[in-house]
Design a protein around this motif. Sequence first.
Motif, short mmCIF file in Angstrom:
data_model
loop_
_atom_site.label_atom_id
_atom_site.label_comp_id
_atom_site.label_asym_id
_atom_site.label_seq_id
_atom_site.Cartn_x
_atom_site.Cartn_y
_atom_site.Cartn_z
N SER A 7 0.86 -1.18 0.00
CA SER A 7 0.00 0.00 0.00
C SER A 7 0.89 1.23 0.00
O SER A 7 2.10 1.13 0.23
CB SER A 7 -0.93 0.01 1.21
OG SER A 7 -0.17 0.05 2.41
N GLY A 8 0.28 2.38 -0.27
CA GLY A 8 1.01 3.63 -0.19
C GLY A 8 1.42 4.24 -1.51
O GLY A 8 1.98 5.33 -1.54
N GLY A 9 1.16 3.53 -2.60
CA GLY A 9 1.52 4.09 -3.89
C GLY A 9 0.62 5.27 -4.24
O GLY A 9 -0.38 5.54 -3.56
N GLY A 10 0.98 5.99 -5.28
CA GLY A 10 0.18 7.12 -5.71
C GLY A 10 0.91 7.95 -6.74
O GLY A 10 1.94 7.54 -7.27
N SER A 11 0.36 9.12 -7.02
CA SER A 11 0.95 10.05 -7.99
C SER A 11 1.53 11.24 -7.25
O SER A 11 0.84 11.87 -6.44
CB SER A 11 -0.12 10.51 -8.99
OG SER A 11 -0.61 9.42 -9.73
N VAL A 12 2.78 11.54 -7.54
CA VAL A 12 3.45 12.67 -6.90
C VAL A 12 4.23 13.47 -7.94
O VAL A 12 4.43 13.00 -9.07
CB VAL A 12 4.42 12.20 -5.79
CG1 VAL A 12 3.66 11.51 -4.66
CG2 VAL A 12 5.49 11.28 -6.36
N GLN A 13 4.66 14.64 -7.53
CA GLN A 13 5.51 15.47 -8.38
C GLN A 13 6.97 15.12 -8.13
O GLN A 13 7.34 14.65 -7.06
CB GLN A 13 5.28 16.94 -8.05
CG GLN A 13 3.87 17.43 -8.33
CD GLN A 13 3.58 17.53 -9.81
OE1 GLN A 13 4.42 17.96 -10.59
NE2 GLN A 13 2.38 17.13 -10.20
N ALA A 14 7.79 15.37 -9.12
CA ALA A 14 9.23 15.15 -8.98
C ALA A 14 9.76 15.94 -7.79
O ALA A 14 9.37 17.09 -7.57
CB ALA A 14 9.95 15.57 -10.26
N GLY A 15 10.62 15.29 -7.02
CA GLY A 15 11.18 15.93 -5.84
C GLY A 15 10.45 15.60 -4.55
O GLY A 15 10.99 15.83 -3.46
N GLU A 16 9.25 15.09 -4.67
CA GLU A 16 8.47 14.76 -3.49
C GLU A 16 8.85 13.38 -2.94
O GLU A 16 9.65 12.65 -3.53
CB GLU A 16 6.98 14.82 -3.81
CG GLU A 16 6.50 16.23 -4.13
CD GLU A 16 4.99 16.30 -4.36
OE1 GLU A 16 4.46 17.41 -4.29
OE2 GLU A 16 4.38 15.25 -4.61
N SER A 17 8.26 13.06 -1.80
CA SER A 17 8.55 11.79 -1.13
C SER A 17 7.30 10.94 -1.05
O SER A 17 6.17 11.44 -1.16
CB SER A 17 9.09 12.06 0.27
OG SER A 17 10.28 12.82 0.22
N LEU A 18 7.51 9.66 -0.84
CA LEU A 18 6.41 8.72 -0.71
C LEU A 18 6.90 7.55 0.14
O LEU A 18 8.08 7.16 0.05
CB LEU A 18 5.99 8.22 -2.09
CG LEU A 18 4.57 7.70 -2.31
CD1 LEU A 18 3.55 8.78 -1.98
CD2 LEU A 18 4.40 7.27 -3.77
N PRO A 88 10.90 11.20 -12.28
CA PRO A 88 9.98 10.51 -13.21
C PRO A 88 10.45 9.10 -13.54
O PRO A 88 9.61 8.21 -13.78
CB PRO A 88 10.01 11.42 -14.44
CG PRO A 88 10.28 12.78 -13.88
CD PRO A 88 11.24 12.55 -12.74
N GLU A 89 11.77 8.86 -13.52
CA GLU A 89 12.31 7.54 -13.81
C GLU A 89 11.96 6.51 -12.73
O GLU A 89 12.18 5.31 -12.91
CB GLU A 89 13.82 7.61 -13.98
CG GLU A 89 14.30 8.38 -15.21
CD GLU A 89 14.12 9.89 -15.10
OE1 GLU A 89 14.01 10.56 -16.13
OE2 GLU A 89 14.07 10.41 -13.94
N ASP A 90 11.47 6.97 -11.60
CA ASP A 90 11.06 6.07 -10.52
C ASP A 90 9.65 5.54 -10.73
O ASP A 90 9.18 4.70 -9.96
CB ASP A 90 11.13 6.78 -9.17
CG ASP A 90 12.54 7.18 -8.79
OD1 ASP A 90 12.72 8.32 -8.30
OD2 ASP A 90 13.47 6.37 -8.99
N THR A 91 8.97 6.03 -11.75
CA THR A 91 7.63 5.56 -12.05
C THR A 91 7.65 4.08 -12.37
O THR A 91 8.38 3.63 -13.27
CB THR A 91 7.04 6.35 -13.23
OG1 THR A 91 6.88 7.72 -12.85
CG2 THR A 91 5.69 5.76 -13.65
N ALA A 92 6.87 3.31 -11.64
CA ALA A 92 6.86 1.85 -11.80
C ALA A 92 5.81 1.26 -10.87
O ALA A 92 5.25 1.95 -10.02
CB ALA A 92 8.23 1.27 -11.45
N ILE A 93 5.58 -0.01 -11.04
CA ILE A 93 4.83 -0.78 -10.05
C ILE A 93 5.85 -1.32 -9.06
O ILE A 93 6.86 -1.92 -9.47
CB ILE A 93 4.04 -1.93 -10.68
CG1 ILE A 93 3.04 -1.39 -11.71
CG2 ILE A 93 3.32 -2.74 -9.61
CD1 ILE A 93 2.32 -2.48 -12.48
N VAL A 126 5.46 9.34 -10.93
CA VAL A 126 6.14 10.59 -10.63
C VAL A 126 6.12 11.46 -11.88
O VAL A 126 6.63 11.07 -12.92
CB VAL A 126 7.59 10.35 -10.18
CG1 VAL A 126 8.24 11.67 -9.77
CG2 VAL A 126 7.64 9.35 -9.04
N SER A 127 5.53 12.61 -11.76
CA SER A 127 5.44 13.52 -12.90
C SER A 127 6.41 14.68 -12.74
O SER A 127 6.71 15.11 -11.63
CB SER A 127 4.01 14.02 -13.06
OG SER A 127 3.56 14.64 -11.87
#
Length: 128
Positions: A7-18, A88-93, A126-127
């Motif tokens: 759990s915990g995935g989502g959409s964030v802006q570059a530079g943010e944390s998750l 953005p390169e961190d975008t993945a499942i 990550v956008s």
Amino acid sequence: QVHLAESGGGSVQAGESLRLSCASSGNTALKYCMAWFRQAPGKEREGVAAVDNRGGRPYYADSLKGRFTISEDSAKNMLYLQMTALEPEDTAIYFCAAEFGFCGGGSASLSSAKYNFWGQGTQVTVSS
């Protein structure tokens, strides 16, 4: 048998944390290695980080060391992945994985072939 649920995935802006979480159930009293993997569209699944479920030295993919932190709470049967300075390169499942025994260290602990138990994954986008 170990069951895993991310759990915990989502959409964030570059530079943010998750922070991702992985709840484990089943034979959690045993010693096992837990890891995070990720798979981007059109790419192979890659190991992110691994740690033994009762504590121990964590192992990281060299390219992610410093931005990602893996941690575990064996009392709660939880595994976490704190991700900072997302790109953005961190975008993945992102997948949680587990296997009985010790992680063993090195590249072997970040090989998907080592793990028999997998969660369903959580999407991180990550956008820029």
